[in-house]
Design a protein around this motif. Structure first.
Motif, PDB file in Angstrom:
ATOM      1  N   UNK A 291       0.808  -1.232   0.000  1.00  0.00           N
ATOM      2  CA  UNK A 291       0.000   0.000   0.000  1.00  0.00           C
ATOM      3  C   UNK A 291       0.834   1.272   0.000  1.00  0.00           C
ATOM      4  N   UNK A 292       2.079   1.191   0.438  1.00  0.00           N
ATOM      5  CA  UNK A 292       2.892   2.397   0.625  1.00  0.00           C
ATOM      6  C   UNK A 292       4.278   2.179   0.008  1.00  0.00           C
ATOM      7  N   UNK A 293       4.890   3.262  -0.420  1.00  0.00           N
ATOM      8  CA  UNK A 293       6.238   3.199  -0.964  1.00  0.00           C
ATOM      9  C   UNK A 293       7.258   3.384   0.151  1.00  0.00           C
ATOM     10  N   UNK A 294       8.520   3.136  -0.190  1.00  0.00           N
ATOM     11  CA  UNK A 294       9.581   3.356   0.790  1.00  0.00           C
ATOM     12  C   UNK A 294       9.691   4.823   1.190  1.00  0.00           C
ATOM     13  N   UNK A 295       9.216   5.724   0.340  1.00  0.00           N
ATOM     14  CA  UNK A 295       9.309   7.150   0.627  1.00  0.00           C
ATOM     15  C   UNK A 295       8.219   7.644   1.572  1.00  0.00           C
ATOM     16  N   UNK A 296       7.238   6.796   1.873  1.00  0.00           N
ATOM     17  CA  UNK A 296       6.120   7.262   2.708  1.00  0.00           C
ATOM     18  C   UNK A 296       6.600   7.648   4.101  1.00  0.00           C
ATOM     19  N   UNK A 297       7.412   6.781   4.718  1.00  0.00           N
ATOM     20  CA  UNK A 297       7.979   7.103   6.038  1.00  0.00           C
ATOM     21  C   UNK A 297       9.126   6.153   6.322  1.00  0.00           C
ATOM     22  N   UNK A 298       9.979   6.557   7.241  1.00  0.00           N
ATOM     23  CA  UNK A 298      11.016   5.661   7.743  1.00  0.00           C
ATOM     24  C   UNK A 298      10.392   4.687   8.743  1.00  0.00           C
ATOM     25  N   UNK A 299      11.034   3.548   8.893  1.00  0.00           N
ATOM     26  CA  UNK A 299      10.597   2.528   9.845  1.00  0.00           C
ATOM     27  C   UNK A 299      11.799   2.148  10.699  1.00  0.00           C
ATOM     28  N   UNK A 300      11.561   1.937  11.988  1.00  0.00           N
ATOM     29  CA  UNK A 300      12.628   1.468  12.870  1.00  0.00           C
ATOM     30  C   UNK A 300      12.152   0.220  13.588  1.00  0.00           C
ATOM     31  N   UNK A 301      13.048  -0.772  13.695  1.00  0.00           N
ATOM     32  CA  UNK A 301      12.720  -2.051  14.316  1.00  0.00           C
ATOM     33  C   UNK A 301      13.804  -2.420  15.328  1.00  0.00           C
ATOM     34  N   UNK A 302      13.481  -3.303  16.288  1.00  0.00           N
ATOM     35  CA  UNK A 302      14.483  -3.760  17.263  1.00  0.00           C
ATOM     36  C   UNK A 302      15.088  -5.090  16.865  1.00  0.00           C
ATOM     37  N   UNK A 303      15.803  -5.700  17.805  1.00  0.00           N
ATOM     38  CA  UNK A 303      16.535  -6.939  17.580  1.00  0.00           C
ATOM     39  C   UNK A 303      15.669  -8.096  17.111  1.00  0.00           C
ATOM     40  N   UNK A 304      14.421  -8.155  17.582  1.00  0.00           N
ATOM     41  CA  UNK A 304      13.553  -9.261  17.212  1.00  0.00           C
ATOM     42  C   UNK A 304      13.269  -9.346  15.727  1.00  0.00           C
ATOM     43  N   UNK A 305      13.471  -8.256  15.007  1.00  0.00           N
ATOM     44  CA  UNK A 305      13.254  -8.222  13.562  1.00  0.00           C
ATOM     45  C   UNK A 305      14.569  -8.039  12.808  1.00  0.00           C
ATOM     46  N   UNK A 306      15.651  -8.446  13.416  1.00  0.00           N
ATOM     47  CA  UNK A 306      16.949  -8.418  12.733  1.00  0.00           C
ATOM     48  C   UNK A 306      17.180  -9.769  12.081  1.00  0.00           C
ATOM     49  N   UNK A 307      17.074  -9.803  10.758  1.00  0.00           N
ATOM     50  CA  UNK A 307      17.245 -11.051  10.024  1.00  0.00           C
ATOM     51  C   UNK A 307      17.754 -10.743   8.624  1.00  0.00           C
ATOM     52  N   UNK A 308      18.852 -11.375   8.252  1.00  0.00           N
ATOM     53  CA  UNK A 308      19.407 -11.148   6.923  1.00  0.00           C
ATOM     54  C   UNK A 308      18.481 -11.653   5.824  1.00  0.00           C
TER      55      UNK A 308
END
Length: 454
Positions: A291-308
């Motif tokens: 629904x949204x492009x990468x330009x819509x907003x920045x996103x920040x996540x913690x360690x639980x969503x750190x996955x290569x």
């Protein structure tokens, strides 16, 4: 349930039998010569032989005390349970963390000629009830200390229902919920990863200072980890003068999170914070990018969503996604990296909490050596002593010597792979730093190390 018998355990059993035999052969007939103790060949290290001959007055016969000391010099088993989620919501993140825990046990076992590390693994399936059952199995099997769990919800319930009531030390490498800090645990609960009260502040610092955001929204998993970090982040954001536009929770296992994404983005925040695990995070990001492009907003996540693997699983480079995770920059890091790479042919930095897992098992083993027996209360009373400042520095490079020093009553200071393992009064890590990373095509890139501002 995997249990290991290695050559040193066999050799020590032979050695103990030999000592008992020696006591019998050299006896003067006043004793029974074959011992009447209840030694179990490993256990608490004090009953590995019998009480044998009562000896003679001429000193030619080993007394019971001498026999016991000789047996103990052969070493004993150090028992450590491993309780971690490798299926369920942590099916992707859990296995490398387990690998690191077992690596620590195997490495100490191989390096030490004095101690054998006896461990048993139980899978929590990232579920509190399964975790309670797994902990019960470990405790019933005689394990006085447990490395785990991973999920904060599991750790809290295991502590309340099993570890604390049974006097078993629990040391988590990955549970970050602030609720753990205030738990009435009688000092049986520790962790080698920092509380999310610190990570929330780090995420706010990055959001406001680096990403120039003033308004944020939150999407958080409805469990202790998700809600604890969401609250810490929201409070720190408002304390910093920013606005929290929406705080939306979600349940695991849903086929779509479009409604949660739409609700969180209704007022067009500058920054969206998402808490969860890859299992559900994949779908949240798919719904976002649908629904949204990468330009819509920045996103920040913690360690639980750190996955290569996350960009590939989502089907997007995710370059508008930034993340934080506890750093792994301790004195033992290089050795740990090398050991892990050799054993598993993979880079431990690709997954969070691997270094913390190595440290959890290491510090439990050192505390056990210092305690002198496989007893939860005695191990608990040594946790601060083997980790906090003071004494000879022990790292992965000299951990076998560290076990012997601890057993001899010498003051030691374990310096881990993740960092300095220094526990505060609540059993939390007293000092912590974090890595800032950013997603890109094919994985993520660590940009720099950051410290909490307060």
């Amino acid at each position: 349930m995997p249990e290991r018998v290695n050559r040193r355990q066999v050799i020590r059993g032979i050695g103990a039998a030999g000592i008992a035999g020696l006591a019998g052969c050299t006896g003067d007939g006043n004793g029974d010569g074959n011992g009447n103790g209840d030694g179990d060949g490993g256990g608490d290290g004090e009953d590995g032989g019998g009480d044998g001959s009562d000896g003679g007055d001429d000193g030619s016969t080993p007394t019971a005390t001498m026999t016991e000391a000789m047996t103990e010099s052969m070493g004993r088993d150090i028992q450590v349970g491993i309780l971690m989620g490798v299926t369920g919501a942590l099916a992707e993140l859990g296995p490398p963390i387990r690998n690191a825990a077992e690596l620590a046990a195997d490495y100490m076992d191989e390096e030490s000629d004095t101690f054998a590390i006896d461990y048993q693994f139980e899978d929590t399936a990232t579920d509190p009830n399964t975790g309670i059952s797994g902990a019960e199995s470990l405790i019933n099997a005689g394990y006085p200390a447990i490395a785990g769990a991973l999920s904060s919800s599991v750790t809290l319930q295991v502590a309340r229902q099993q570890a604390v009531p049974n006097g078993t030390v629990l040391c988590s490498p990955a549970s970050t919920s602030p609720e753990i800090t205030g738990l009435d645990d009688n000092d049986y609960l520790y962790r080698t990863t920092p509380t999310d009260a610190l990570q929330g502040q780090v995420m706010v610092d990055i959001g406001m200072d680096r990403l120039d955001a003033s308004a944020t929204s939150i999407i958080a998993l409805n469990n202790d980890y998700g809600q604890g970090l969401a609250e810490a982040y929201a409070n720190a954001w408002e304390d910093g003068g920013g606005t929290v536009q929406a705080q939306v929770s979600y349940e695991k296992g849903q086929s779509s999170y479009t409604s949660q994404v739409t609700e969180a983005l209704a007022d067009e925040p500058d920054l969206l914070m998402i808490v969860g695990y890859p299992e559900n995070g994949q779908q949240i990001f798919r719904d976002f990018y649908a629904e949204y492009s990468q330009d819509f907003c920045d996103i920040i996540v913690p360690d639980g969503l750190q996955s290569k693997d996350l960009p590939g699983d989502v089907g997007n480079s995710m370059r508008n996604v930034w993340g934080t995770a506890p750093s792994s920059v301790g004195p033992s890091r290089d050795t740990f990296d090398s050991l892990y790479q050799d054993e598993y042919d993979s880079d431990p930095s690709d997954s969070p909490f691997t270094a913390q897992s190595f440290d959890a098992v290491a510090v439990l083993a050192l505390a056990n050596a210092a305690a002198g027996k496989n007893d939860g209360e005695a191990i608990r009373d040594e946790m601060h002593n083997v980790a906090n400042e003071g004494g000879t520095e022990v790292t992965a490079d000299n951990i076998a010597e560290g076990l012997e020093m601890a057993a001899n009553g010498e003051e030691i200071n374990y310096q881990g792979a993740a960092g300095a393992v220094e526990f505060d009064d609540a059993g939390d890590i007293a000092v912590a730093s974090y890595q800032l990373y950013r997603y890109q095509e094919g994985g993520f890139e660590v940009l720099e190390q950051v410290e909490p501002s307060s």
